[in-house]
Design an enzyme around this catalytic site. Sequence first.
Site, short mmCIF file in Angstrom:
data_model
loop_
_atom_site.label_atom_id
_atom_site.label_comp_id
_atom_site.label_asym_id
_atom_site.label_seq_id
_atom_site.Cartn_x
_atom_site.Cartn_y
_atom_site.Cartn_z
N HIS A 64 0.84 -1.21 0.00
CA HIS A 64 0.00 0.00 0.00
C HIS A 64 0.87 1.25 0.00
CE1 HIS A 64 -3.60 2.43 1.29
NE2 HIS A 64 -2.63 3.20 1.77
N GLU A 65 1.81 1.32 0.94
CA GLU A 65 2.65 2.51 1.06
C GLU A 65 3.59 2.66 -0.13
OE1 GLU A 65 1.97 4.74 3.07
OE2 GLU A 65 0.67 3.64 4.45
N HIS A 68 1.84 4.25 -3.10
CA HIS A 68 1.84 5.71 -3.00
C HIS A 68 3.20 6.27 -3.40
CE1 HIS A 68 -2.06 5.87 -1.20
NE2 HIS A 68 -1.70 5.47 0.01
#
Length: 217
Positions: A64-65, A68
Amino acid sequence: MLERITRREEADLFIAWMAISLSFAIIKIAPYGILGQIPRLDPVVVLIYFGIAFLTVGIGFIFHEMAHKFTAIRYGYWAEFRKDNSMLLIAVVLAALVGFVFAAPGATVIYTNSADGRGLSREQNGIISAAGPVVNLLLCGVFVGVVLLGEFLSHSPSGLLTVIGIFGIQINAMIAAFNLLPISILDGRKVMAWSIPVFAVLIIAAFGILLGSFYLL
């Protein structure tokens, strides 16, 4: 690609990974926390739950990170994950007390280059924000495959691979659904500001998968 992850970022990711893995393991072991009914704890079972949480949370959280981060880098900006010690402590304490995970371990900070007058456009900000939940939703599909493989190999819904798959679906759906809430600094607010249709599709998918995952149990 991996050389773009700094030493400090690696440390922050690892600490956050450990904290939220512990939080998710706690709610699986004691769903109502220490304020509710605490089951008898078998050390082996505790270690298995933590191992499963460590694996599934690690995949969901880090992907997820990094979604980004690398989406921001693709637009020409620098980005790094920064843990939030206060929120990590809150996550573990809430899980232990009441069996609820508030999964906000930190954020990927995007550094824009103000020297050349460039800043994030609404579209760029929305796409960067959507990248994390989109990856989690895709990972739900991967873990569905793990569930099917587990049931095929063991012919049982309680086999280890099946349990890992169900955990993976639930945790990735939780991460996506929570981050898509259109409040505060969460991803959902920025995605909705960019595109309401995209926001609607993502949040419906996230909550739909999350609710559906509980029927797998």
